[in-house]
Design a protein around this motif. Structure first.
Motif, short mmCIF file in Angstrom:
data_model
loop_
_atom_site.label_atom_id
_atom_site.label_comp_id
_atom_site.label_asym_id
_atom_site.label_seq_id
_atom_site.Cartn_x
_atom_site.Cartn_y
_atom_site.Cartn_z
N ILE A 1 0.84 -1.19 0.00
CA ILE A 1 0.00 0.00 0.00
C ILE A 1 0.88 1.25 0.00
O ILE A 1 1.92 1.29 0.66
N SER A 2 0.47 2.25 -0.77
CA SER A 2 1.24 3.49 -0.80
C SER A 2 0.94 4.33 0.43
O SER A 2 -0.13 4.20 1.05
N ASN A 3 1.86 5.21 0.79
CA ASN A 3 1.61 6.11 1.91
C ASN A 3 0.40 7.00 1.65
O ASN A 3 -0.38 7.28 2.56
N ASP A 4 0.24 7.44 0.41
CA ASP A 4 -0.89 8.31 0.07
C ASP A 4 -2.22 7.62 0.33
O ASP A 4 -3.14 8.22 0.91
N LEU A 5 -2.33 6.36 -0.11
CA LEU A 5 -3.57 5.63 0.10
C LEU A 5 -3.81 5.35 1.58
O LEU A 5 -4.93 5.48 2.08
N LEU A 6 -2.75 4.98 2.30
CA LEU A 6 -2.88 4.69 3.72
C LEU A 6 -3.34 5.94 4.49
O LEU A 6 -4.24 5.88 5.32
N ILE A 7 -2.72 7.06 4.19
CA ILE A 7 -3.08 8.32 4.90
C ILE A 7 -4.50 8.73 4.53
O ILE A 7 -5.26 9.19 5.40
N ALA A 8 -4.88 8.55 3.27
CA ALA A 8 -6.25 8.87 2.86
C ALA A 8 -7.26 8.02 3.61
O ALA A 8 -8.30 8.52 4.07
N ALA A 9 -6.96 6.74 3.76
CA ALA A 9 -7.86 5.84 4.49
C ALA A 9 -7.92 6.24 5.96
O ALA A 9 -8.99 6.27 6.57
N ALA A 10 -6.76 6.58 6.53
CA ALA A 10 -6.71 6.99 7.94
C ALA A 10 -7.53 8.26 8.16
O ALA A 10 -8.25 8.38 9.15
N LYS A 11 -7.42 9.20 7.24
CA LYS A 11 -8.18 10.45 7.35
C LYS A 11 -9.67 10.20 7.26
O LYS A 11 -10.47 10.80 8.00
N SER A 12 -10.08 9.30 6.37
CA SER A 12 -11.50 9.03 6.17
C SER A 12 -12.13 8.36 7.41
O SER A 12 -13.33 8.45 7.62
N LEU A 13 -11.30 7.70 8.22
CA LEU A 13 -11.81 7.00 9.39
C LEU A 13 -11.64 7.80 10.68
O LEU A 13 -12.07 7.36 11.74
N LYS A 14 -11.02 8.96 10.58
CA LYS A 14 -10.72 9.77 11.77
C LYS A 14 -12.01 10.25 12.44
O LYS A 14 -12.93 10.68 11.78
#
Length: 200
Positions: free
Chosen positions: A187-200
């Protein structure tokens, strides 16, 4: 006497079958836990060879739970370093990173020092957690010596985890997962951070 012999034969055959099917044969045959299911609370070893409970880690904050094949794997090392580069932003979002592999605590410490990581590495040398999460499979014959060397003999089942990333809440419930049977792709950092933001 005949019945006792038949019972013994059946039990022996069952034990052999169970031993042979303990892990799926390939990375494509795994059956991982799904979003909404809970990561079991198991005890693992830290890089300092201390027993730790996953639930204690999870209770602190939302967690990026990473499974990697071992410190011997160059693709895993690249991924661990990439995670370190995104750690600051993930911490600011309220997450922590925990990475798990079959490596022994001593090997974890070597990986930690080599890659200069700030997050926790944990040892699942007997595969209990990888198996419970449904991402463990039988290590190919060509990998067995590498896997066993990396675990200092602790990985007696010669298994590998499929590289995976889970985002779990403070109770251990899976909110996001990215599982890649092709170990060369992570997984790319961009996708991981996007997923983390969406679940915040």
């Amino acid at each position: 006497m005949k019945n006792a012999l038949l019972t013994f034969s059946f039990l022996f055959f069952s034990a052999v079958v169970l031993a042979q099917t303990e892990f799926p044969k390939t990375a494509m045959e795994i059956s991982p836990l799904l979003i909404g299911e809970k990561i079991p609370n198991l005890s693992l070893k830290s890089a300092d060879n201390v027993d730790v409970n996953l639930s204690d880690f999870f209770a602190n904050k939302k967690t990026i739970l990473v499974f990697y094949r071992g410190g011997w794997c160059p693709y895993c090392n690249l991924h661990l370093v990439a995670l370190g580069e995104s750690e600051k932003e993930l911490l600011e979002l309220g997450y922590q990173i925990i990475a798990v592999s079959p490596d022994s605590p001593m090997k974890l410490k070597m990986t930690d020092e080599k890659n200069k990581l700030n997050y926790s590495l944990l040892s699942d040398s007997n595969g209990a957690l990888s198996r419970a999460v449904g991402i463990a499979f039988q290590a190919p014959t060509t990998y067995k010596s590498i896997v066993n060397e990396g675990s200092d003999g602790g990985n007696t089942a010669s298994f590998l985890p499929v590289p995976s990333v889970f985002i779990v809440d403070v109770t251990g419930v899976i909110q996001f997962e990215h599982i890649t049977p092709d170990y060369k792709h992570r997984i790319s950092n961009d996708l991981l951070i996007a997923a983390a933001k969406s679940l915040k």
